[in-house]
Design a protein around this motif. Structure first.
Motif, PDB file in Angstrom:
ATOM      1  N   GLY A  12     144.582 -79.384  31.784  1.00  0.00           N
ATOM      2  CA  GLY A  12     145.023 -77.966  32.568  1.00  0.00           C
ATOM      3  C   GLY A  12     144.492 -76.759  31.547  1.00  0.00           C
ATOM      4  N   TYR A  13     144.954 -76.828  30.179  1.00  0.00           N
ATOM      5  CA  TYR A  13     144.751 -75.667  29.254  1.00  0.00           C
ATOM      6  C   TYR A  13     142.977 -75.488  29.003  1.00  0.00           C
ATOM      7  CZ  TYR A  13     145.830 -72.027  25.925  1.00  0.00           C
ATOM      8  OH  TYR A  13     145.909 -70.827  25.253  1.00  0.00           O
ATOM      9  N   ILE A  14     142.544 -76.738  28.777  1.00  0.00           N
ATOM     10  CA  ILE A  14     141.264 -76.628  28.543  1.00  0.00           C
ATOM     11  C   ILE A  14     140.309 -76.006  29.972  1.00  0.00           C
ATOM     12  CG2 ILE A  14     138.953 -78.144  28.565  1.00  0.00           C
ATOM     13  CD1 ILE A  14     140.944 -80.310  27.099  1.00  0.00           C
ATOM     14  N   LEU A  15     140.745 -76.206  30.910  1.00  0.00           N
ATOM     15  CA  LEU A  15     140.096 -75.635  32.432  1.00  0.00           C
ATOM     16  C   LEU A  15     140.428 -74.206  32.168  1.00  0.00           C
ATOM     17  CD1 LEU A  15     141.562 -77.959  35.062  1.00  0.00           C
ATOM     18  CD2 LEU A  15     139.440 -78.122  34.307  1.00  0.00           C
ATOM     19  N   MET A  16     141.586 -73.705  31.661  1.00  0.00           N
ATOM     20  CA  MET A  16     141.875 -72.242  32.064  1.00  0.00           C
ATOM     21  C   MET A  16     141.212 -71.766  30.701  1.00  0.00           C
ATOM     22  SD  MET A  16     144.056 -71.892  34.353  1.00  0.00           S
ATOM     23  CE  MET A  16     144.292 -70.068  33.871  1.00  0.00           C
ATOM     24  N   VAL A  17     141.159 -72.098  29.736  1.00  0.00           N
ATOM     25  CA  VAL A  17     140.495 -71.383  28.459  1.00  0.00           C
ATOM     26  C   VAL A  17     138.877 -71.360  28.447  1.00  0.00           C
ATOM     27  CG1 VAL A  17     139.984 -71.437  26.011  1.00  0.00           C
ATOM     28  CG2 VAL A  17     142.084 -71.526  27.042  1.00  0.00           C
ATOM     29  N   MET A  18     138.396 -72.463  29.115  1.00  0.00           N
ATOM     30  CA  MET A  18     136.948 -72.713  29.099  1.00  0.00           C
ATOM     31  C   MET A  18     136.412 -72.120  30.616  1.00  0.00           C
ATOM     32  SD  MET A  18     136.607 -76.238  27.028  1.00  0.00           S
ATOM     33  CE  MET A  18     134.475 -76.088  26.802  1.00  0.00           C
ATOM     34  N   GLY A  19     137.452 -71.928  31.569  1.00  0.00           N
ATOM     35  CA  GLY A  19     136.975 -71.530  32.665  1.00  0.00           C
ATOM     36  C   GLY A  19     136.105 -72.509  33.580  1.00  0.00           C
ATOM     37  N   ILE A  20     136.404 -73.670  33.555  1.00  0.00           N
ATOM     38  CA  ILE A  20     135.796 -74.815  34.260  1.00  0.00           C
ATOM     39  C   ILE A  20     136.207 -74.888  35.681  1.00  0.00           C
ATOM     40  CG2 ILE A  20     135.402 -77.321  33.922  1.00  0.00           C
ATOM     41  CD1 ILE A  20     135.321 -77.090  31.089  1.00  0.00           C
ATOM     42  N   GLY A  78     128.675 -68.938  25.588  1.00  0.00           N
ATOM     43  CA  GLY A  78     129.322 -70.187  26.503  1.00  0.00           C
ATOM     44  C   GLY A  78     130.513 -70.761  25.340  1.00  0.00           C
ATOM     45  N   PHE A  79     131.123 -71.565  26.142  1.00  0.00           N
ATOM     46  CA  PHE A  79     132.472 -71.912  25.641  1.00  0.00           C
ATOM     47  C   PHE A  79     132.295 -73.239  24.864  1.00  0.00           C
ATOM     48  CE2 PHE A  79     133.505 -68.919  28.931  1.00  0.00           C
ATOM     49  CZ  PHE A  79     134.687 -68.375  28.274  1.00  0.00           C
ATOM     50  N   PHE A  80     132.990 -73.648  23.700  1.00  0.00           N
ATOM     51  CA  PHE A  80     133.019 -74.873  23.215  1.00  0.00           C
ATOM     52  C   PHE A  80     134.542 -75.164  23.105  1.00  0.00           C
ATOM     53  CE2 PHE A  80     134.271 -76.870  19.286  1.00  0.00           C
ATOM     54  CZ  PHE A  80     133.527 -78.125  19.302  1.00  0.00           C
ATOM     55  N   GLY A  81     134.862 -76.714  23.370  1.00  0.00           N
ATOM     56  CA  GLY A  81     136.160 -77.251  23.291  1.00  0.00           C
ATOM     57  C   GLY A  81     135.795 -78.388  22.651  1.00  0.00           C
ATOM     58  N   THR A  82     137.083 -78.799  21.835  1.00  0.00           N
ATOM     59  CA  THR A  82     137.375 -80.013  21.382  1.00  0.00           C
ATOM     60  C   THR A  82     138.750 -80.489  21.200  1.00  0.00           C
ATOM     61  OG1 THR A  82     136.598 -81.856  19.880  1.00  0.00           O
ATOM     62  CG2 THR A  82     137.198 -79.919  18.950  1.00  0.00           C
ATOM     63  N   ILE A  83     138.912 -81.820  21.394  1.00  0.00           N
ATOM     64  CA  ILE A  83     140.554 -82.235  21.017  1.00  0.00           C
ATOM     65  C   ILE A  83     140.430 -83.280  19.724  1.00  0.00           C
ATOM     66  CG2 ILE A  83     140.500 -84.011  22.975  1.00  0.00           C
ATOM     67  CD1 ILE A  83     143.756 -83.192  23.178  1.00  0.00           C
ATOM     68  N   VAL A  84     141.196 -83.140  18.862  1.00  0.00           N
ATOM     69  CA  VAL A  84     141.303 -83.917  17.735  1.00  0.00           C
ATOM     70  C   VAL A  84     142.840 -84.446  17.210  1.00  0.00           C
ATOM     71  CG1 VAL A  84     139.243 -83.487  16.672  1.00  0.00           C
ATOM     72  CG2 VAL A  84     141.124 -82.277  15.907  1.00  0.00           C
ATOM     73  N   THR A 110     149.494 -85.304  21.310  1.00  0.00           N
ATOM     74  CA  THR A 110     148.447 -85.985  21.760  1.00  0.00           C
ATOM     75  C   THR A 110     147.177 -85.312  20.946  1.00  0.00           C
ATOM     76  OG1 THR A 110     148.179 -83.896  23.591  1.00  0.00           O
ATOM     77  CG2 THR A 110     149.221 -86.080  23.997  1.00  0.00           C
ATOM     78  N   GLY A 111     147.020 -84.120  20.853  1.00  0.00           N
ATOM     79  CA  GLY A 111     146.041 -83.776  19.882  1.00  0.00           C
ATOM     80  C   GLY A 111     145.988 -82.103  19.949  1.00  0.00           C
ATOM     81  N   PHE A 112     145.099 -81.722  18.638  1.00  0.00           N
ATOM     82  CA  PHE A 112     144.818 -80.199  18.472  1.00  0.00           C
ATOM     83  C   PHE A 112     143.576 -79.969  19.384  1.00  0.00           C
ATOM     84  CE2 PHE A 112     147.036 -81.835  14.642  1.00  0.00           C
ATOM     85  CZ  PHE A 112     148.161 -80.917  14.690  1.00  0.00           C
ATOM     86  N   LEU A 113     143.831 -78.846  20.263  1.00  0.00           N
ATOM     87  CA  LEU A 113     142.891 -78.236  20.900  1.00  0.00           C
ATOM     88  C   LEU A 113     142.130 -77.340  19.946  1.00  0.00           C
ATOM     89  CD1 LEU A 113     144.861 -78.103  24.409  1.00  0.00           C
ATOM     90  CD2 LEU A 113     142.633 -79.582  23.918  1.00  0.00           C
ATOM     91  N   ILE A 114     140.750 -77.310  19.939  1.00  0.00           N
ATOM     92  CA  ILE A 114     140.105 -76.158  19.244  1.00  0.00           C
ATOM     93  C   ILE A 114     139.224 -75.512  20.265  1.00  0.00           C
ATOM     94  CG2 ILE A 114     138.408 -75.592  17.287  1.00  0.00           C
ATOM     95  CD1 ILE A 114     139.989 -78.527  16.250  1.00  0.00           C
ATOM     96  N   PHE A 115     138.874 -74.280  20.347  1.00  0.00           N
ATOM     97  CA  PHE A 115     138.093 -73.586  21.349  1.00  0.00           C
ATOM     98  C   PHE A 115     137.182 -72.551  20.316  1.00  0.00           C
ATOM     99  CE2 PHE A 115     141.761 -74.669  24.078  1.00  0.00           C
ATOM    100  CZ  PHE A 115     141.145 -75.612  24.914  1.00  0.00           C
ATOM    101  N   ALA A 116     136.160 -72.431  20.690  1.00  0.00           N
ATOM    102  CA  ALA A 116     135.295 -71.030  20.149  1.00  0.00           C
ATOM    103  C   ALA A 116     134.195 -70.747  21.118  1.00  0.00           C
ATOM    104  CB  ALA A 116     134.750 -71.876  18.893  1.00  0.00           C
TER     105      ALA A 116
END
Lengths: 267, 267, 267, 267
Positions: B92-100, B197-203, B251-257
């Protein structure tokens, strides 16, 4: 603004995000001849029109700004408001649990400043629809302005009305309440929601949660979920990685439930 | 399954969610003549076809089940998997930050069991596209099965390939990495992502965060955000409201850039 | 100040806590003839001497203050400092895990402003002892002042010295490090700690945790625990109970371990 | 067991902690000739008596155990119980806020299994006193056994009695309630607590918090603090540092207040 048709260069009419130092964002519509003014100097819109996204620009006082397509979360956080807005962390989870995506019809009460309305409108797409009730005309006017500015107003129907009087719509896929007393309008929600449909709300206090839950039970809602989302940021320093010192500790309790045909024995 | 065209009655071919006591979910495709078997008894598919959503049914041993349109979050959580999946709170948060959202084109590596791929496919709608790379054929086959089962496969292109070899695509709106070592493919991401553009990952580990951040810096990514989402459930008992005793702690750390054209002086 | 012999009335020489509106605390030593000055008005010490604890007083401008025996957590939080102090939430857990109570001897490096030193001195009682090293004379002088002010200095031995040079003491029950690089002095800790004794430290970043853990392993420490304590306050309003809007998100990572005689195979 | 006089070698009569793989703890009193039995093999007490703390021993089946002085937090967590116990994270903060240290007299109701009673007894030392009420004789017998086993019973007075009937004591420094309905005995607490004294309690539900707060207000308690402590563990792996997957999400809400002479206007 057409969310689906941004091209690789900023064009007149585009809503752009200017990102300065310290992640401070400004949102402007590009207009030939106009000037963007900030306490870190001025930038001519003409110097942005036709530039690729991600370009680094300098204000006349030498401060750097990046020209960016607007990020949804930033955009919603920066919306003009005179009410408390719902945070991206909460919106994201609402979308997931209620399955609010392309082609959906969503009913919302109340509109407030339109941040959540905007998010719903963004995600239902141009084949979806958001109907939003509010009984405060002035506030809804602000929401209308915000929705228009974001290019999302054509997906939204704003209705001036009190949720206590019920909703015109029937068989909604999903209904979300952003009201101080969601507990007093649950029969109205039940009447307008598809059986099997998704109900959601957010309230700041535990007392409101306790007031709402028995109403959901009484009106044949089941599979009730009460939760809260906490978002913790880290300083992005790879030699000194650590959470930020302070964080938003609370925005609200999220409550979700599904309308069913008959009360379950134990839920 | 067509996400936008569920009608008010369950029909043959529909993917349905049977919700039993204790919120235990089962997902099945309705097929005339078939039998749903569980340790709480059997239900004939025929007894469900044509019934309104939300109907309460009893198995032949008298256990109650509700016939529901599938909830997205439940569905993704229940997906068949042989890899760790990403949780709805994070998606849910990935969608919001990356505007998917509707109409977007998203690139993902790796596919894994396809839970995140499914979520992206759901939210980009039938005018959007998800391209997903994985270098493990067997795992991608499972993802294909999951996507097909959810009726979302026509929005997805699965590519068998290693992210280290780069991606065929250019000018992507958003790229998400779900890989053990996202830090080693950042130039490849840079090459395929739109500037702006939007980059995201989870580790899962802090070490991976510390390995990734300098690579983002080196490759002209800015506006880096590192965060984690915590989800805390409450027992929905209005006379004894309290958080559940235990929770998923991590679950993981989300990283956006965001990709920019030139390295900012200080970020 | 004698922590064990407060009587029911405030006496000259007592350290008192004046609690004003909004929970703002002031700590003063009562002295006949003296005047307490604040921007909410003045109070004569004489008007407090001989008054029962809990008395409500008014300043000459009519602002209310409660005369209270000092609360330990408030006191430590209010200590004069030029360094980051350790929070009560963290100290409490340190006491519990390391068993720092009456009669114990505790070694600490570095002293800093003396907040943790004070807490240790409070809990070891007059039969216990705290030995605290710091290599910064000026900072240790401040700690001395703070400890004296709290009436706890007679339980403490301050030593000017660098932990890298090792400690004079042997067979300590417990050693706590409050240093920027605890990883570089673990052999020194090992040499001064009883086998079976308790080691503890607090560091703000994940990198420091990662630097420390292998040193603990190398020096035969076992039963390593890494954790953090989060403290969330609620607004004490029974009609609108909710967490406060913002909170301290991070103070530090606590690491505990026990000295053992031989490296365990798997730990 | 004498908490202050452990020597460097384990002696007959000592309460020892045997720490096996995976941090599993066993607590036993050393007795010449006795045998410690576990599903990981046997150990003769004689093989432990006279050994230094921290010694690594092998059971007859070759499983390693470390001979340790008992850690307080481990000890309390492992206490024999038939009631919910209070966690070390909560006890530590209670000690700090209420200033429960050497020489203090603390009143507690109810005793339960005696875990909190033990912690209080440990920290008030041999010059302090804990008085603990419970109206369930059988439960208090268990507490007596636990306190005796820990060598702390001489600091404790157990009283069989219902808090609703009030307490014999007056002018207590601190009173802690561990009762299902602390709200119904606040006048009794007020009567026995020193003005200026510290009140504390822990309750699991928000409803109990809402029931208690007005009673505190009505009985002239001020400086009310409502909070909760969350403890998050990390896997101590320096190459893959990350929080553990699951955590205890909730134990209880802590409420603290101080008795004052007169109701403050606004609190």
């Amino acid at each position: 603004m057409n969310w689906n048709h941004y091209v690789s260069l900023a064009r007149e009419g585009d809503l752009v995000q200017l990102l300065g130092r310290g992640h401070k964002s400004h949102f402007i519509h590009l207009k030939a001849g106009a000037i963007f003014q900030t306490h870190r100097g001025e930038l001519n819109h003409d110097s942005m029109i036709g530039k690729p996204w991600g370009t680094r620009l300098l204000s006349h006082t030498g401060h750097p700004f990046f020209l960016m397509r607007p990020g949804l979360a930033d955009l919603l956080t920066a919306i003009k408001r005179n009410t408390q807005i719902i945070y991206p962390k909460d919106i994201g989870y609402i979308l997931m649990v209620m399955g609010i995506g392309p082609g959906m019809t969503v009913l919302e009460a109340g509109t407030g400043s339109g941040a959540l309305t905007s998010a719903f409108a963004f995600f239902v797409g141009d084949q979806g629809k958001v109907i939003s009730y509010d009984n405060r005309e002035q506030i809804q006017n602000l929401a209308r302005k915000n929705l228009t500015r974001l290019g999302l107003f054509d997906r939204v129907t704003l209705k001036l009305g009190d949720a206590r009087d019920g909703f015109d719509e029937r068989n909604m896929d999903a209904i979300f309440l952003d009201l101080p007393n969601p507990n007093i309008v649950i029969p109205q929600v039940k009447a307008s929601l598809k059986v099997g449909g998704f109900f959601g709300t957010i309230v700041p206090t535990t007392n409101q949660v306790c007031d709402l839950l028995p109403e959901l039970h009484r009106n044949d809602f089941a599979f009730v979920e009460v939760c809260e989302i906490m978002l913790r940021f880290y300083k992005p320093d790879w030699e000194r990685l650590r959470p930020t010192d302070r964080m938003v500790a609370h925005t609200g309790f999220l409550i979700f439930a599904r309308s069913v045909m008959e009360k379950p024995e134990s839920d």
